[in-house]
Scaffold this active site. Structure first.
Site, PDB file in Angstrom:
ATOM      1  CE  LYS A  89      -5.797  -6.454   4.368  1.00  0.00           C
ATOM      2  NZ  LYS A  89      -5.421  -7.531   4.848  1.00  0.00           N
ATOM      3  CB  CYS A 131       4.719  -5.421  17.441  1.00  0.00           C
ATOM      4  SG  CYS A 131       3.409  -3.754  17.519  1.00  0.00           S
ATOM      5  CG  HIS A 156      -0.498  -3.482  15.816  1.00  0.00           C
ATOM      6  ND1 HIS A 156       0.820  -3.661  16.306  1.00  0.00           N
ATOM      7  CD2 HIS A 156      -0.599  -4.091  14.428  1.00  0.00           C
ATOM      8  CE1 HIS A 156       1.205  -3.872  15.220  1.00  0.00           C
ATOM      9  NE2 HIS A 156       0.496  -3.973  14.208  1.00  0.00           N
ATOM     10  CB  CYS A 193       1.690  -6.942  20.274  1.00  0.00           C
ATOM     11  SG  CYS A 193       1.083  -6.334  18.762  1.00  0.00           S
ATOM     12  CG  HIS A 237      -0.416   0.136   2.496  1.00  0.00           C
ATOM     13  ND1 HIS A 237       0.529   0.842   2.901  1.00  0.00           N
ATOM     14  CD2 HIS A 237      -0.401  -1.158   3.578  1.00  0.00           C
ATOM     15  CE1 HIS A 237       0.906   0.314   4.209  1.00  0.00           C
ATOM     16  NE2 HIS A 237       0.349  -0.745   4.284  1.00  0.00           N
ATOM     17  CG  HIS A 256       4.269  -1.213   2.300  1.00  0.00           C
ATOM     18  ND1 HIS A 256       2.665  -1.820   2.109  1.00  0.00           N
ATOM     19  CD2 HIS A 256       4.055  -1.881   3.664  1.00  0.00           C
ATOM     20  CE1 HIS A 256       2.379  -2.627   3.220  1.00  0.00           C
ATOM     21  NE2 HIS A 256       3.321  -2.564   4.070  1.00  0.00           N
TER      22      HIS A 256
END
Ligand code: ME8
Length: 515
Positions: free
Chosen positions: A300, A128, A145, A125, A17, A20
């Protein structure tokens, strides 16, 4: 001189996306800029394919991890092809040479007594791929997150990170240290220094319950912690340990580029691993900001993810590259939206750059049969443009302030457009053809100089416009020569008599609204 630049290797649980793309385009621009400045460049990018997160994503999609990583890493490669990314190697952590090199480095740390076994219980997590001490959570949730980490208990191999606090502190804070690690920007550097002062805790470097990973060489029942595997890509990507020549040529890295979410791993864990293994540390770790889309986290579920394909569909490859990395300041966090991208496209490219080219070319078409007018070369405007670019563009590029470099380009463009307004060449057509010739000649040379500087951002379009403006020779070779001696050729870049081309509409204006 060499220049080795890296991007993070991206997790393949997600498709590429704009986040990146942001880091990868920025690294590509730097790689191209350094090449044009005579550096021997190596540019590494790739995909991070092991660990719990990838295994879980594959399961959710009803695929084997291998199927998922093959499919998604191919999508990253496609995206970088689309965006004209000139990497030297695309490394995958499932590559055979990377697997054996990762085992080599963890083995060295083990041999040096820096790895020990311990039973551990802590909150993990998966997003991560890291443990969190309670104090680092926000309301019991992962700070990145916003999810609840899960309690994990295992017997793992631990790395003695705690023994590196002082050495790292010294290397980061003391610029005279022979292995100084520069962390940019300043405020992120200060955060890291603050944490180092509190001391470091040992960190688990293996997993007993995760099969999808590289086996620990001295205990095949465990796999190497995914971050150890991932960070090692920066040396395995340039041949460590087998291709000593390549490795020695490029290591240490000149810049590891990433966003702030993973700065800790790059500025603390990675240098500690290298120190432990007796390998030099990277020279610079640069964390750019994290951006939101219309004020919201990209996700998303919110349906606000922007893909490289959508960017290219709307703006074309070169404009997409330019806009992505210059819309927000390079360093602090920022916000991106389709409207903001469109506005910047219209202002910087359609108006400022597009108008200049179409004005200069139309005048030449109307009055000089689409040829560079025959005059005594007037380089005053080009010299003025060069001054702005030398003083403001080049230092901004070298400091990785891409938005500032773009600002300098726009300032130079504005100056040239102002000059055109001032000259009012459309009036000269009737009164002073000699002066008109001189004006058009000088606009073309100044434009060529802009193109040379725009080349790293917009490689294909800059080359195309270079031909349109009648400039001679190959643009990259001319740019290299120019950056080496900063001298404009006596007869200009587009010499008198050279054939011009009708530009057509290079940057059609785009309406706001929608994707
Ligand atoms: O962390 N704004 O991979 P990852 C700016 N595999 N940059 C963004 C961004 C945003 N909204 N979203 C993503 C990993 N990025 C590990 C790395 S390296 C040895 C291992 C960019 O797929 C930015 O560069 O989660 C960020 O650091 C990276 O993508 C995270 O990519």
């Amino acid at each position: 001189m060499k220049f080795y630049i890296t991007t993070p290797i991206y997790y393949v649980n997600d498709i590429p996306h704009i986040g990146h793309s942001y880091t990868t385009i920025a690294a590509d621009i730097m790689a191209r800029w350094k090449k044009l400045n005579g550096f021997d460049v190596f540019f590494l990018t790739g995909t991070d394919e092991h660990g719990a997160k990838i295994a879980a994503a594959a399961k959710e999609k009803g695929k084997t991890p291998q199927e998922l990583v093959d499919e998604t890493s191919a999508q990253f490669k496609e995206a970088w092809k689309l965006l004209n990314i000139s990497y030297d190697r695309f490394i995958r952590t499932t590559d055979a040479d990377h697997i054996s090199a990762t085992q080599n480095i963890i083995d060295i740390l083990f041999q040096k007594g820096l790895i020990f076994k311990k039973t551990y219980e802590a909150l993990y997590c998966v997003g991560c791929e890291r443990f969190y001490p309670e104090k680092d959570l926000i309301d019991g949730l992962c700070p990145f997150h916003k999810t609840k980490p899960v309690l994990q208990s295992e017997e793992n191999y631990f790395f003695k990170l705690s023994s590196f606090s002082d050495a790292l502190h010294d290397m980061i804070t003391n610029p005279a240290h022979k292995e100084h690690i520069e962390i940019q920007p300043e405020e992120r550097r200060n955060e890291i220094i603050g944490k180092l002062k509190l001391g470091l805790e040992d960190v688990s470097f293996s997993r007993a319950a995760i099969d999808w990973g590289i086996p620990v060489p001295f205990d095949k029942k465990q796999t190497v912690y995914v971050w150890v595997d991932a960070l090692t890509n920066y040396i395995t990507g340039i041949g460590y340990p087998k291709d000593e020549q390549l490795f020695k040529k490029y290591w240490p890295a000149d810049v590891h580029l990433m966003a702030k979410d993973i700065l800790w791993f790059h500025s603390v864990i990675w240098p500690a691993m290298l120190l432990g293994a007796g390998i030099p540390v990277p020279k610079k770790v640069y964390s750019h900001g994290f951006f939101t889309i219309n004020g919201e986290k990209m996700s998303k579920s919110l349906g606000n993810v922007i893909s490289p394909q959508e960017l290219v569909d709307k703006f074309g490859v070169d404009a997409a590259r330019y806009l992505t990395v210059t819309l927000i300041a390079f360093g602090p966090d920022g916000d991106i939206s389709w409207d903001a991208l469109t506005n910047k496209y219209n202002v910087d490219l359609a108006n400022n750059l597009g108008n200049l080219i179409s004005r200069a070319l139309k005048l030449a078409e109307k009055n000089f049969d689409l040829k560079v007018p025959n005059v005594k070369p007037d380089l005053e405007l080009a010299e003025k443009t060069a001054k702005i670019l030398n003083e403001d563009f080049a230092p901004a590029m070298d400091g990785l302030y891409l938005h500032k470099a773009a600002e300098a380009l726009q300032r130079a463009l504005t100056e040239i457009n102002r000059r055109i307004e001032f000259d009012a060449p459309w009036k000269l057509a009737k009164t002073d053809l000699q002066k008109l010739s001189s004006c058009i000649f000088s606009y073309l040379q100044a434009t060529d100089l802009i193109l040379i500087h725009l080349l790293a951002f917009m490689p294909a379009l800059a080359e195309k416009i270079w031909t349109i403006t009648g400039a001679s020779g190959n643009i990259s070779e001319t740019a290299k020569k120019y950056f080496a001696d900063k001298t404009i050729p006596q007869n200009g870049f587009s010499p008198s008599g050279a054939q011009l081309q009708s530009p057509g509409v290079l940057f059609p204006r785009i309406q706001n609204g929608g994707k």
